[in-house]
Write a protein that holds these residues in place. Structure first.
Motif, PDB file in Angstrom:
ATOM      1  N   THR A 111      85.299   7.667  33.355  1.00 18.48           N
ATOM      2  CA  THR A 111      85.537   6.886  34.561  1.00 18.48           C
ATOM      3  C   THR A 111      85.859   7.851  35.691  1.00 18.48           C
TER       4      THR A 111
ATOM      5  N   SER B  39      87.407   7.803  38.479  1.00 15.22           N
ATOM      6  CA  SER B  39      88.753   7.873  39.040  1.00 15.22           C
ATOM      7  C   SER B  39      89.723   8.636  38.141  1.00 15.22           C
TER       8      SER B  39
ATOM      9  N   LYS C 118      82.198  12.980  44.042  1.00 13.07           N
ATOM     10  CA  LYS C 118      83.105  12.354  45.007  1.00 13.07           C
ATOM     11  C   LYS C 118      82.768  10.873  45.178  1.00 13.07           C
ATOM     12  N   GLU C 119      81.493  10.542  45.259  1.00 12.39           N
ATOM     13  CA  GLU C 119      81.067   9.153  45.383  1.00 12.39           C
ATOM     14  C   GLU C 119      81.445   8.333  44.150  1.00 12.39           C
TER      15      GLU C 119
ATOM     16  N   GLY D 219      84.098   8.724  42.492  1.00 14.85           N
ATOM     17  CA  GLY D 219      85.546   8.588  42.439  1.00 14.85           C
ATOM     18  C   GLY D 219      86.287   9.769  41.854  1.00 14.85           C
TER      19      GLY D 219
END
Length: 234
Positions: A166, A168, A184-185, A187
């Motif tokens: 995931t 993030s 970065k896109e 997360g």
């Protein structure tokens, strides 16, 4: 050059993703320069070009297709296995074992991965020489990526799906800012690894990515020190 990171910014991280060349080993080692020379020779032999013309084409392919290999496959239908074997036939003794880096990686909580546009054998040999190979969950190489290199979005998605990552909860370390755009896109926290004191190295102007600075959360010229600060203060 860079200040020690605040470990609280990495408290959420469970997956640590590292590029290999010029990231896990420093730019000044110039290991990749051997690969670069062999790629130029490969293009020269393949197309019967003088070295300077072959090098110019090599860089053109890199810029347009993400890697020289990808460009040669698209334009000239080469055998990728032959290319990978020949360009990675290099001397790994240039790499000096890095026990500080190894200890820092070992202490990081969660899983660690190598995510490279090179092949697995190259990554294994380099990481073994550095003394860090045993600390990684897996190596996601250009073959695992279906021969589609970073920074293609589908390659990152393929990696994330394979390992149930995931964004993030992950951080990615890279020496090319363009390769941090998709992470970065997705997360991920992003860390750009730059040459020590920004001194000129093998990296050339065409490799620098000022346009992607907004995709970079942290910058360091000392990966071992950066990771030690995080691991030691968590």
């Amino acid at each position: 050059m860079t200040e020690a990171p605040d470990p609280t910014h990495f408290a959420h991280v469970t997956d640590w993703v590292f590029d290999l060349d010029n990231t896990l080993y420093p730019h000044h080692t110039n290991l990749f320069s051997q690969i670069d020379v062999r790629m130029t020779a490969y293009v020269s032999d393949l197309l019967s070009l003088p070295r300077e013309e072959a090098r110019k084409l090599q860089k053109e392919l890199y810029r347009e297709y993400g890697t020289t290999l990808n460009g040669l496959m698209i334009r000239h239908a080469i055998d990728p296995d032959d290319f990978l074997q020949k360009v990675h036939d290099i001397d790994y003794s240039w790499l000096v074992p890095d026990p500080v880096l190894g200890a820092a990686i070992r202490q990081l909580p969660g899983r660690k991965f190598i995510f490279t546009n090179g092949d697995r054998r190259h990554a294994e040999r380099a990481a073994q020489q550095l003394g860090i190979l045993d600390h990684f969950e897996d190596i996601f190489d250009i073959v695992a990526a279906g021969l589609t290199p970073k920074p293609a979005r589908k390659t990152y998605e393929r990696f994330a799906e394979l390992h149930a990552i995931t964004g993030s909860n992950a951080v990615m370390f890279e020496d090319l800012a363009r390769n941090l755009c998709v992470p970065k896109e997705l997360g991920m926290t992003t860390v750009l690894v730059v040459p020590r004191n920004f001194e000129p190295t093998f990296s050339e102007i065409w490799e620098r990515d000022a346009a992607y600075e907004d995709d970079v959360d942290f910058v360091t010229d000392d990966l071992a020190g950066f990771l030690t600060s995080i691991a030691g203060r968590r």
